[in-house]
Design an enzyme around this catalytic site. Structure first.
Site, PDB file in Angstrom:
ATOM      1  N   ASN A  15     -20.715  35.299  10.966  1.00  0.00           N
ATOM      2  CA  ASN A  15     -19.974  34.532  11.564  1.00  0.00           C
ATOM      3  C   ASN A  15     -20.251  33.114  11.131  1.00  0.00           C
ATOM      4  O   ASN A  15     -20.928  32.384  11.987  1.00  0.00           O
ATOM      5  CB  ASN A  15     -19.821  34.822  12.906  1.00  0.00           C
ATOM      6  CG  ASN A  15     -18.775  34.080  13.856  1.00  0.00           C
ATOM      7  OD1 ASN A  15     -17.649  34.107  13.420  1.00  0.00           O
ATOM      8  ND2 ASN A  15     -19.284  33.416  14.957  1.00  0.00           N
ATOM      9  N   GLU A  16     -19.077  32.472  10.582  1.00  0.00           N
ATOM     10  CA  GLU A  16     -19.070  31.104  10.277  1.00  0.00           C
ATOM     11  C   GLU A  16     -20.492  30.420   9.979  1.00  0.00           C
ATOM     12  O   GLU A  16     -20.753  29.443  10.437  1.00  0.00           O
ATOM     13  CB  GLU A  16     -18.448  30.430  11.509  1.00  0.00           C
ATOM     14  CG  GLU A  16     -17.200  30.950  12.215  1.00  0.00           C
ATOM     15  CD  GLU A  16     -16.645  30.050  13.192  1.00  0.00           C
ATOM     16  OE1 GLU A  16     -17.164  29.428  13.729  1.00  0.00           O
ATOM     17  OE2 GLU A  16     -15.445  30.091  13.471  1.00  0.00           O
ATOM     18  N   GLU A  70      -9.601  33.966  11.886  1.00  0.00           N
ATOM     19  CA  GLU A  70      -9.479  33.286  13.491  1.00  0.00           C
ATOM     20  C   GLU A  70      -8.703  32.211  13.648  1.00  0.00           C
ATOM     21  O   GLU A  70      -8.642  31.281  12.858  1.00  0.00           O
ATOM     22  CB  GLU A  70     -10.897  32.862  13.639  1.00  0.00           C
ATOM     23  CG  GLU A  70     -12.094  33.947  14.246  1.00  0.00           C
ATOM     24  CD  GLU A  70     -13.239  33.042  14.840  1.00  0.00           C
ATOM     25  OE1 GLU A  70     -13.032  31.987  15.293  1.00  0.00           O
ATOM     26  OE2 GLU A  70     -14.425  33.738  14.527  1.00  0.00           O
ATOM     27  N   TYR A  88      -9.140  26.018  13.924  1.00  0.00           N
ATOM     28  CA  TYR A  88      -8.995  25.527  15.098  1.00  0.00           C
ATOM     29  C   TYR A  88      -8.453  23.929  15.238  1.00  0.00           C
ATOM     30  O   TYR A  88      -9.227  23.086  15.836  1.00  0.00           O
ATOM     31  CB  TYR A  88     -10.268  25.713  15.958  1.00  0.00           C
ATOM     32  CG  TYR A  88     -10.752  27.049  16.279  1.00  0.00           C
ATOM     33  CD1 TYR A  88      -9.927  27.745  17.113  1.00  0.00           C
ATOM     34  CD2 TYR A  88     -11.383  27.720  15.495  1.00  0.00           C
ATOM     35  CE1 TYR A  88     -10.287  29.100  17.543  1.00  0.00           C
ATOM     36  CE2 TYR A  88     -11.760  29.125  15.585  1.00  0.00           C
ATOM     37  CZ  TYR A  88     -10.891  29.912  16.857  1.00  0.00           C
ATOM     38  OH  TYR A  88     -11.177  31.155  16.862  1.00  0.00           O
ATOM     39  N   TRP A 143     -18.457  42.020  16.493  1.00  0.00           N
ATOM     40  CA  TRP A 143     -19.946  41.809  16.198  1.00  0.00           C
ATOM     41  C   TRP A 143     -20.720  42.960  16.124  1.00  0.00           C
ATOM     42  O   TRP A 143     -20.540  43.856  16.964  1.00  0.00           O
ATOM     43  CB  TRP A 143     -20.469  41.071  17.404  1.00  0.00           C
ATOM     44  CG  TRP A 143     -20.139  39.633  17.515  1.00  0.00           C
ATOM     45  CD1 TRP A 143     -20.313  38.697  18.496  1.00  0.00           C
ATOM     46  CD2 TRP A 143     -19.147  38.697  16.664  1.00  0.00           C
ATOM     47  NE1 TRP A 143     -20.073  37.465  18.293  1.00  0.00           N
ATOM     48  CE2 TRP A 143     -19.016  37.380  17.300  1.00  0.00           C
ATOM     49  CE3 TRP A 143     -18.632  38.958  15.568  1.00  0.00           C
ATOM     50  CZ2 TRP A 143     -18.297  36.331  16.835  1.00  0.00           C
ATOM     51  CZ3 TRP A 143     -17.566  37.957  15.081  1.00  0.00           C
ATOM     52  CH2 TRP A 143     -17.531  36.725  15.610  1.00  0.00           C
ATOM     53  N   TRP A 182      -7.584  35.258  17.896  1.00  0.00           N
ATOM     54  CA  TRP A 182      -8.771  34.951  18.685  1.00  0.00           C
ATOM     55  C   TRP A 182      -8.266  34.772  20.104  1.00  0.00           C
ATOM     56  O   TRP A 182      -7.632  33.683  20.338  1.00  0.00           O
ATOM     57  CB  TRP A 182      -9.609  33.814  18.360  1.00  0.00           C
ATOM     58  CG  TRP A 182     -11.020  33.831  19.194  1.00  0.00           C
ATOM     59  CD1 TRP A 182     -11.068  33.210  20.298  1.00  0.00           C
ATOM     60  CD2 TRP A 182     -12.207  34.435  18.857  1.00  0.00           C
ATOM     61  NE1 TRP A 182     -12.335  33.340  20.838  1.00  0.00           N
ATOM     62  CE2 TRP A 182     -13.121  34.117  19.891  1.00  0.00           C
ATOM     63  CE3 TRP A 182     -12.738  35.247  17.700  1.00  0.00           C
ATOM     64  CZ2 TRP A 182     -14.362  34.668  19.985  1.00  0.00           C
ATOM     65  CZ3 TRP A 182     -14.134  35.377  17.781  1.00  0.00           C
ATOM     66  CH2 TRP A 182     -14.916  35.233  18.599  1.00  0.00           C
TER      67      TRP A 182
END
Ligand SMILES: *[C@@H]1O[C@H](CO)[C@@H](O)[C@H](O)[C@H]1NC(C)=O
Ligand SMILES: *[C@@H]1O[C@H](CO)[C@@H](O)[C@H](O)[C@H]1NC(C)=O
Length: 411
Positions: free
Chosen positions: A201-202, A321, A281, A86, A364
């Site tokens: 991010n996302e 990720e 995920y 980040w 991740w």
């Protein structure tokens, strides 16, 4: 006497070799990672990697540099060459940007250290510029700042459309890209240690599930980013959800057919976006489903996005990720190792088949020692989790060998 001369010659020979090696290292110009069609390239040859996420590097560096050094040196020892982290921390305490345009120099020097130390370990960075989520401020903090400044704000999704909020975001982009590193003295926008920027991010958007709102934002911000820095690559930061431009793919591939306000195709079609990303995920996205169903999902997630990246968009794909949480049902280190091996095999074989269009994966998340307060269940502590580290190292070696082979066939 004779042996003295031989000894001296040996000594001088060794010295000359050392000097040569040193010169070669010093003379080799640090090259930017670029893009050629659907491949990432460096010095004209395909760029392949094995990499990791460590979002907290800047924060930790501003307090305890040794932990960052340990993480990066353990990562380098495992052959990891790309790290995503980040370049934001908005509001809160401590923060990078405490209020619009106000920056905490100590935190910024933490990021300077990360960039310098990454360079010293031959690790390239993907720097993300804002969060979709509330961690480290994010979209929600930006719209709160605008609200505090008297703007009429309905929801956090105004982030994508409110003129004042968009200006705040652009100001942050400019601040980071033009930052001159206090350690290396190189401006971030001129530093090849940085592999690419990531817009967010996302990204997700609830008021417009079609993906059009986010794509309009991507268009504007990608053009702005490249207007300041045309040397670095740029990507959106997507998880990979399909949107309204491909209704069949929403049904076929999005987990449970969900839409999250992004359109993988239209946003990645934006000219200034250089490569596509997916995250995955399946343990969270497909809760209550069988391991088999999750594996099938993952296979299709890879295959559909890879097809789209290469055939529809003509851009490289990075698996930015993935991980296995210790809280997942049935977790064991063996389950995690098998999962990583499976993911790595897919990346490798697609990279091989395509001559490098699948550029690599970022696990991740990776940590050095003494990072307990950052444990989130997904942590791989390289110095402690020896079997997982071996799986990671094996993939690093395989990708490095493939990169070598592909660049050999290139000349
Ligand atoms: C990286 O190496 C250079 C040269 O050896 C050194 O001056 C610099 O302090 C190092 N960077 C960090 C962050 O330790
Ligand atoms: C991707 O393309 C290959 C080759 O054209 C095809 O066999 C495969 O079914 C495609 N995958 C998906 C998920 O569309």
């Amino acid at each position: 006497m004779a042996s003295f001369v031989v000894g001296l010659r040996r000594f001088l020979g060794a010295l000359a070799l050392l000097l040569l090696a040193h010169q070669a290292a010093a003379a080799e110009p640090p090259a930017f990672v670029g893009r050629s069609g659907s491949k990432l390239v460096v010095n004209g040859s395909p760029f392949l990697f094995n990499g990791f996420n460590a979002y907290w590097l800047m924060n930790v560096a501003s307090e305890d540099q040794a932990k960052v050094s340990k993480t990066l040196s353990d990562a380098a020892a495992a052959g990891l060459t790309v790290c995503r982290t980040w370049a934001f921390n908005d509001g809160g305490n401590p923060s990078l940007q405490s209020s619009p345009g106000v920056y905490n120099e100590k935190m910024f020097q933490g990021l300077d250290f990360v960039v310098s130390e990454a360079k010293n370990h031959s690790i390239r960075l993907i720097l993300s510029l804002v969060n979709n989520f509330k961690d480290y401020g994010g979209r929600s903090q930006y719209v709160q700042w605008a609200r505090d400044a008297g703007e009429s704000i309905q929801t956090d999704d105004d982030f994508y459309t409110n003129a004042k909020v968009k200006q705040y975001y652009k100001n942050h982009v400019q601040k980071v890209l033009t930052r001159v590193n206090t350690i290396t003295k190189v401006a971030y926008k001129d530093d090849p240690t940085i592999l690419s920027w990531e817009l967010m991010n996302e990204p997700r958007c609830e008021v417009d599930y079609s993906g059009q709102t986010v794509t309009a934002w991507v268009k504007e911000m990608a053009a702005y980013t490249k207007s300041i820095d045309s040397k670095h690559l740029l990507q959106v930061g997507f998880e990979g959800f399909y949107g309204n431009s491909t209704p069949d793919k929403i049904k076929l591939y999005n987990p449970n057919g969900y839409q999250l306000g992004t359109d993988f195709i239209t946003s990645n079609q934006v000219n200034e976006i250089d490569y596509t990303t997916i995250h995955a995920y399946p343990d969270i996205w497909l809760q209550g489903q069988s391991e088999e169903a999750r594996k099938t999902f993952l296979q299709q997630w890879f295959s559909s996005h890879w097809n789209d990246s290469v055939k529809v968009l003509g851009k490289p794909l990075v698996f930015a990720e993935f991980g296995k949480s210790k809280t997942a049902p049935g977790y064991s280190q063996k389950v995690r190792d098998d999962f990583f091996s499976y993911v790595y095999d897919v990346i490798y074989s697609d990279a091989e088949t395509s001559g490098g269009s699948f550029s690599g994966g970022l696990v991740w998340q990776v940590m050095g020692d003494g990072m307990e307060s950052y444990y989130d269940g997904y942590e791989v502590v390289l110095s402690q989790d020896s079997t997982t580290t071996a799986v990671i190292k094996k993939q690093s070696d395989a990708m490095a060998a493939l990169e070598k082979r592909l660049s050999g066939s290139h000349h």
